[in-house]
Design a protein around this motif. Sequence first.
Motif, short mmCIF file in Angstrom:
data_model
loop_
_atom_site.label_atom_id
_atom_site.label_comp_id
_atom_site.label_asym_id
_atom_site.label_seq_id
_atom_site.Cartn_x
_atom_site.Cartn_y
_atom_site.Cartn_z
N LEU A 1 0.84 -1.20 0.00
CA LEU A 1 0.00 0.00 0.00
C LEU A 1 0.87 1.24 0.00
O LEU A 1 2.06 1.19 0.29
CB LEU A 1 -0.97 0.02 1.19
N ALA A 2 0.25 2.33 -0.37
CA ALA A 2 0.90 3.64 -0.34
C ALA A 2 0.13 4.48 0.68
O ALA A 2 -1.09 4.40 0.77
CB ALA A 2 0.86 4.29 -1.71
N LEU A 3 0.85 5.27 1.44
CA LEU A 3 0.24 6.08 2.49
C LEU A 3 0.38 7.55 2.16
O LEU A 3 1.41 8.01 1.69
CB LEU A 3 0.93 5.83 3.83
N LYS A 4 -0.69 8.28 2.40
CA LYS A 4 -0.66 9.74 2.27
C LYS A 4 -1.69 10.29 3.24
O LYS A 4 -2.88 10.13 3.03
CB LYS A 4 -0.98 10.18 0.84
N GLU A 5 -1.19 10.90 4.31
CA GLU A 5 -2.05 11.44 5.36
C GLU A 5 -3.03 10.36 5.84
O GLU A 5 -2.62 9.32 6.30
CB GLU A 5 -2.75 12.71 4.90
N SER A 6 -4.32 10.56 5.69
CA SER A 6 -5.29 9.56 6.13
C SER A 6 -5.82 8.74 4.96
O SER A 6 -6.86 8.11 5.06
CB SER A 6 -6.44 10.23 6.87
N SER A 7 -5.08 8.72 3.85
CA SER A 7 -5.48 7.92 2.70
C SER A 7 -4.52 6.76 2.51
O SER A 7 -3.31 6.90 2.67
CB SER A 7 -5.48 8.77 1.43
N PHE A 8 -5.08 5.65 2.14
CA PHE A 8 -4.29 4.46 1.85
C PHE A 8 -4.59 4.03 0.43
O PHE A 8 -5.75 3.93 0.05
CB PHE A 8 -4.68 3.31 2.78
N LYS A 9 -3.57 3.78 -0.36
CA LYS A 9 -3.77 3.25 -1.70
C LYS A 9 -3.41 1.78 -1.66
O LYS A 9 -2.27 1.42 -1.33
CB LYS A 9 -2.93 3.95 -2.74
N ILE A 10 -4.36 0.93 -1.97
CA ILE A 10 -4.15 -0.51 -1.95
C ILE A 10 -3.51 -0.88 -3.27
O ILE A 10 -4.11 -0.72 -4.33
CB ILE A 10 -5.47 -1.26 -1.74
N ILE A 11 -2.27 -1.37 -3.23
CA ILE A 11 -1.55 -1.69 -4.45
C ILE A 11 -1.78 -3.13 -4.86
O ILE A 11 -1.97 -3.43 -6.02
CB ILE A 11 -0.05 -1.39 -4.26
N GLN A 12 -1.77 -4.04 -3.89
CA GLN A 12 -1.99 -5.45 -4.22
C GLN A 12 -3.12 -6.00 -3.39
O GLN A 12 -3.35 -5.65 -2.32
CB GLN A 12 -0.73 -6.25 -3.96
#
Length: 56
Positions: A45-56
């Motif tokens: 995952l990628a983190l940015k503040e309170s957002s999470f990007k699910i990569i796999q």
Amino acid sequence: MGVIPLLTKHFLDIPLGRLELAAYLCADHSTLTRELSQMRSEGLLALKESSFKIIQ
């Protein structure tokens, strides 16, 4: 506390800071931070503040 995460196109926006998220999950703040960092370093995952990007 009614937290409703918003999932949009691989992004999960959580309206909580890390301290609040740890409390919500009944987890230790340092453990949560360590696990999120580990998932980021593994490319899950990628983190940015309170957002999470699910990569796999």
